[in-house]
Structures are given as C-alpha cells and as structure tokens.
Design an enzyme around this catalytic site. Structure first.
Site, mmCIF file in Angstrom:
data_model
loop_
_atom_site.group_PDB
_atom_site.id
_atom_site.type_symbol
_atom_site.label_atom_id
_atom_site.label_comp_id
_atom_site.label_asym_id
_atom_site.label_seq_id
_atom_site.Cartn_x
_atom_site.Cartn_y
_atom_site.Cartn_z
ATOM 1 C CG ASP A 1 36.484 11.089 2.788
ATOM 2 O OD1 ASP A 1 35.803 10.933 3.824
ATOM 3 O OD2 ASP A 1 36.093 10.702 1.670
ATOM 4 C CG ASP B 1 27.686 15.639 3.817
ATOM 5 O OD1 ASP B 1 27.806 16.810 3.472
ATOM 6 O OD2 ASP B 1 26.706 14.950 3.479
ATOM 7 C CG PHE C 1 29.458 16.186 -4.107
ATOM 8 C CD1 PHE C 1 28.890 15.459 -3.074
ATOM 9 C CD2 PHE C 1 30.322 15.542 -4.987
ATOM 10 C CE1 PHE C 1 29.159 14.111 -2.923
ATOM 11 C CE2 PHE C 1 30.596 14.183 -4.840
ATOM 12 C CZ PHE C 1 30.008 13.475 -3.804
ATOM 13 C CB VAL C 2 34.768 18.562 -2.454
ATOM 14 C CG1 VAL C 2 34.440 20.006 -2.173
ATOM 15 C CG2 VAL C 2 34.625 17.726 -1.196
HETATM 16 P P1 IMP Z 1 28.373 11.596 6.231
HETATM 17 O O1 IMP Z 1 27.995 10.301 6.875
HETATM 18 O O2 IMP Z 1 27.161 12.271 5.631
HETATM 19 O O3 IMP Z 1 29.101 12.523 7.185
HETATM 20 O O4 IMP Z 1 29.287 11.316 4.988
HETATM 21 C C1 IMP Z 1 30.272 10.383 5.077
HETATM 22 C C2 IMP Z 1 30.986 10.110 3.795
HETATM 23 O O5 IMP Z 1 30.324 10.584 2.650
HETATM 24 C C3 IMP Z 1 32.318 10.784 3.762
HETATM 25 O O6 IMP Z 1 33.269 10.074 4.481
HETATM 26 C C4 IMP Z 1 32.621 10.779 2.285
HETATM 27 O O7 IMP Z 1 33.206 9.556 1.916
HETATM 28 C C5 IMP Z 1 31.263 10.954 1.660
HETATM 29 N N1 IMP Z 1 31.058 12.369 1.298
HETATM 30 C C6 IMP Z 1 30.389 13.318 1.978
HETATM 31 N N2 IMP Z 1 30.421 14.500 1.332
HETATM 32 C C7 IMP Z 1 31.158 14.276 0.215
HETATM 33 C C8 IMP Z 1 31.593 15.130 -0.862
HETATM 34 O O8 IMP Z 1 31.336 16.332 -0.944
HETATM 35 N N3 IMP Z 1 32.346 14.513 -1.812
HETATM 36 C C9 IMP Z 1 32.689 13.201 -1.787
HETATM 37 N N4 IMP Z 1 32.323 12.387 -0.796
HETATM 38 C C10 IMP Z 1 31.555 12.925 0.200
HETATM 39 MG MG MG Z 2 34.677 8.880 3.849
#
Ligand code: IMP
Ligand code: MG
Length: 253
Positions: A174, A177, A226-227
């Site tokens: 999705d 981040d 944050f979405v």
């Molecule tokens: P990462 O490991 O920090 O890249 O984040 C991984 C997961 O965190 C994503 O696949 C999302 O499921 C969740 N995530 C990151 N940013 C957001 C946001 O802004 N809204 C909702 N879920 C998020």
């Molecule tokens: Mg995810």
C-alpha cells in the site's frame, strides 16, 4: 461469459452493506440507554443522631444502534479524514500501473503477492486491470501494531500459501514509508528463488526512508503525512474509505 458485471456486484454490496450510504446514517435509529449506579451508601441509626446518605449517578448514552466497538475503538466521534487523493484519481493511476506491470514483467507464470492488511483493496483493483494470467497470494505482516510510527521490526503473521520458485513475482504494498518492510520482504522472497521480483507501491514517502530500496512501480509520491483509506488504517480504522484521506492528528482517532 460475464455472469455478474462489476456494476451488479457493486449494487449487491450496497444492498448487503447499507452502512456506506449517508442516507442510512440519517435513518439509523437512535438508541438511548439510561442507567443508575449506586456510588455510595451509608446509614446509621437515627437514635445515634446520624442520618443516612445515598448518592445515585444517572447515565444517559445515545448510540446509532450499530453494535459493539472493536478493541481500541474510542467512544468519541472521530474526525472524517479529508480527501487527499480522490477515488477517481486512484482508479486512473491503478489502471496505468496495471498496464506498466502487464508489459514490464517478462512472459511466464506470475504470482502477485499482496501485503496484508493495507494493500488488500489496492491489490484487488490492480489485478483486475492486469491483462495476463496470474496467481494471487498474500503475506500478512505486522510492523506498526496500532501505532502510526514504524517499529522497524517486521513480523510475518501469515506466510504465502504456495511456493514462488521459478515464478515471476510482483510484490504489492500500500505505502512505503521507512522502506524497512519492503526491504525485509524483498530479501525474504528473493531467497525463495523466483524467476524475477518486481515491487509495486500505491504510495511512497521518499522523505521518510531509513534504508535504500528501489520500487519498480509507484502510484504517487507524497510528502510526510499519515494517510488512511483505500485499505490503509489508523489503529484499524478508515480502511473502507474509497479515497485516500489524511487526519490532522492520527493519535486522536
Ligand atoms: P515502512 O516499513 O515504514 O515502509 O512501513 C510499512 C507499512 O507501514 C506500510 O505498508 C503501511 O502498512 C504502514 N504505513 C506507513 N505509512 C502509513 C500511513 O501513512 N498510513 C497508514 N499506514 C502506513
Ligand atoms: Mg502495508
């Protein structure tokens, strides 16, 4: 032969789940609950010159009769996320991504791997626009819990149902981040000897990266916000919004 068109299924969904309609919200019967609590009671014999006391607490709550809340759900009314990317823009971009995927992945058996739970709606829309034969599989991961900041530790809650050796794999996220989840998952899948591995994320927040990764197909690059919606949540809420929205303070949902 088409047995039920997309429009038929959407109509059936509205009938089965009328909660999505704003009209229903207006029609929802209000349920008023009243109750009394005895908070304190004391009494003594009048002959001893003392009086009794009784304190009653009266509570009155009003709900729309929608039933019980999930763990962690707050009793207060939440803000409605403001539109950040509309449903129309999402669907146009998803079609473009599907075309890029259809032509960009070499011929041969293809498995599309959706990362649950956040990508379930995106994956469903994407595969319906990919015009080649494919299998769908899912990985459930947990990296945030109910927090809005990545813990940096990725836990596989449920693994793929089938092997991916010698198959082309498209990993669908999705949102990327920090990039820690995608990095962990690509390394995990590469170790299983797929014919090739490409990654696709609907959203990317490049300013938040904590690791170096390449995303082959990105829907939208966004700033650090944050979405929620279109599958994405804040403490398990808002996944069913048809658009991508933002909430001012994700801690207050
Ligand atoms: P990462 O490991 O920090 O890249 O984040 C991984 C997961 O965190 C994503 O696949 C999302 O499921 C969740 N995530 C990151 N940013 C957001 C946001 O802004 N809204 C909702 N879920 C998020
Ligand atoms: Mg995810």
């Amino acid at each position: 032969m088409t047995f039920a068109s997309g429009e038929d299924l959407r109509w059936a969904g509205r009938v089965a789940h009328p909660t999505k309609s704003s009209a229903r919200a207006k029609e929802a019967p209000k349920v008023v609950r009243r109750c009394f609590f005895i908070v304190s009671f004391s009494a003594a014999a009048p002959s001893a010159g003392k009086t009794g006391s009784l304190i009653l607490l009266y509570c009155r709550t009003t709900t729309n009769g929608s039933g019980s809340r999930l763990p962690g759900e707050k009793a207060t009314l939440s803000p409605t996320p403001s539109t950040f990317i509309s449903a129309e823009k999402i669907s146009a971009r998803v079609r473009e991504l599907a075309t890029a995927v259809t032509t960009g992945i070499p011929p041969g058996p293809l498995t599309v791997v959706g990362v649950l739970r956040g990508s379930f709606i995106f994956t469903a829309d994407l595969v319906r626009n990919i015009e080649r034969e494919l299998a769908c599989d899912f990985l459930t991961v947990r990296s945030y819990g109910d927090a809005t900041v990545s813990s940096g530790v990725v836990e596989i809650v449920a693994d793929l149902a089938s092997p991916i050796a010698d198959r082309h794999v498209l990993l669908v996220e999705d949102i990327v981040d920090t990039g820690l989840t995608l990095k962990y998952l690509t390394e995990l899948l590469i170790a299983r000897s797929p014919a090739s591995l490409q990654t696709c994320a609907l959203l990317s927040k490049p300013s938040r990266r904590r690791t170096t990764i390449t995303i082959d197909h990105v829907g939208f690059e966004i700033e650090d916000r944050f979405v929620v919606g279109y599958g994405m949540d804040a403490a398990q809420r808002f996944r069913n919004l048809p658009y991508i929205g933002t909430i001012d303070d994700p801690q207050v949902v």
